[in-house]
Design an enzyme around this catalytic site. Sequence first.
Site, PDB file in Angstrom:
ATOM      1  N   GLY A 239       0.760  -1.242   0.000  1.00  0.00           N
ATOM      2  CA  GLY A 239       0.000   0.000   0.000  1.00  0.00           C
ATOM      3  C   GLY A 239       0.788   1.287   0.000  1.00  0.00           C
ATOM      4  O   GLY A 239       0.203   2.357  -0.189  1.00  0.00           O
ATOM      5  N   CYS A 346     -14.239   4.644 -28.215  1.00  0.00           N
ATOM      6  CA  CYS A 346     -15.518   5.348 -28.339  1.00  0.00           C
ATOM      7  C   CYS A 346     -16.211   5.516 -26.991  1.00  0.00           C
ATOM      8  O   CYS A 346     -17.279   4.947 -26.743  1.00  0.00           O
ATOM      9  CB  CYS A 346     -16.410   4.603 -29.306  1.00  0.00           C
ATOM     10  SG  CYS A 346     -15.582   4.398 -30.879  1.00  0.00           S
TER      11      CYS A 346
END
Length: 421
Positions: A239, A346
């Site tokens: 982390g 798209c």
Amino acid sequence: MDHFLYKDGALHAEDVPVADIAAEVGTPFYCYSTATLTRHFRLFDEALDGIPHLVCYAMKAASNQAILKTLAQAGAGMDVVSGGEYLRAKAAGVPGNRIVFSGVGKTRDEMRVALEGGIRQFNVESEPEMQALSEVASSFGFEAPITVRVNPDVDAKTHAKIATGKSENKFGIPIARAREVYAEAARLPGLKVIGIDVHIGSQLTELEPFRLAYQKVAELTEVLRADGHEITRLDLGGGLGIPYTRSNEAPPLPVEYGELIKETVGHLDCEIEIEPGRLVAGNAGILVTKVIYVKSGEGRDFLILDGAMNDLIRPAMYEAYHDIIPVTEPRPGVEQAKYDIVGPVCESGDTFAKERLMPPVSEGDLVAFRSAGAYGAVMASEYNTRPLVPEVLVHEHQFAVIRPRPTFDEMINRDTIPEWL
Ligand SMILES: *Cc1c(COP(=O)(O)O)cnc(C)c1O
């Protein structure tokens, strides 16, 4: 620090001009630096000098066989989150006793694969999973070493999609229930309790959340020992964040993180495991793309690249910021241009950056996304029937394609047509 620098007016990966790789491989592609990968692994390894430890690279960050092999040869263990990752780690030559198995939804099949191939430990995340593992292990005559992942209810102060240590997250068992769950683990056949696991989230830029979580783990260690459990190993998760911009405040260094670990749990006489992913691979990789068009819009210019959200999804998924730089070094003092930087897919979400200031580039120029080595290629897809982005590994003056770009025939022929068509 990384090994992607301008030399003689051109961006290099170690000693290789990035443009040379592009000429041979085409664009887009990911490019990793061996020196950066191993340097980052060693920073963690050295940060834990003086206490027994194993750095288990969280391979979900970047899991190409060549990357795993590079890190394994430097001495890393692996943190895997699926049966597929387990097999990948084994295929790269990592022995089972250096592989830890994390994840909330391990299936019985995955458990069996890991037990048969050898495993350092399972980080168990729930009681149903613990029962399943007990059944699988005892039915095949194994004793599965386990830690239980506890959820310390700590705010990791990171993006909501990568925070894992709050009570509302799906991960681990609530720390308040740990005594009950450990008691059950001790009763169940086929399991051997060896320690405690915690992982509170990703891209943490402060030490404080780690401190809170590790203090709770230290307290729990004493409590569980008093209950009669043998706690000899603490898996403290991954982390630690990386700087995605060079201007921003820098996250804590591995050495500071190591000090914190020693302060909070160093007195417990436990073997320590950590599972860094992003910090090992993040700044060890760039995504290289080409400008297809520069399109003038209303009040803005669009930089349309041949890389897209299917190649690097972090901006679309986490609003992530990546530095985007020209591969040809800009002239000193050149006036910056402002672009919306987009891919050809798209979707309006296929936007890497809005109103980004960067040196002006033109059609055909190469640009590189920095800090793209972690959660980049592994999250890529073939959306819009765009070939899965290839990967290249550099080592000093050499480079090798470590995953080739598939051909359109290969992609199309993976589909099969039912006989009724
Ligand atoms: C994702 C993950 C890691 C690695 O996190 P980074 O932020 O990449 O260091 C470590 N452990 C577990 C259990 C994870 O899910």
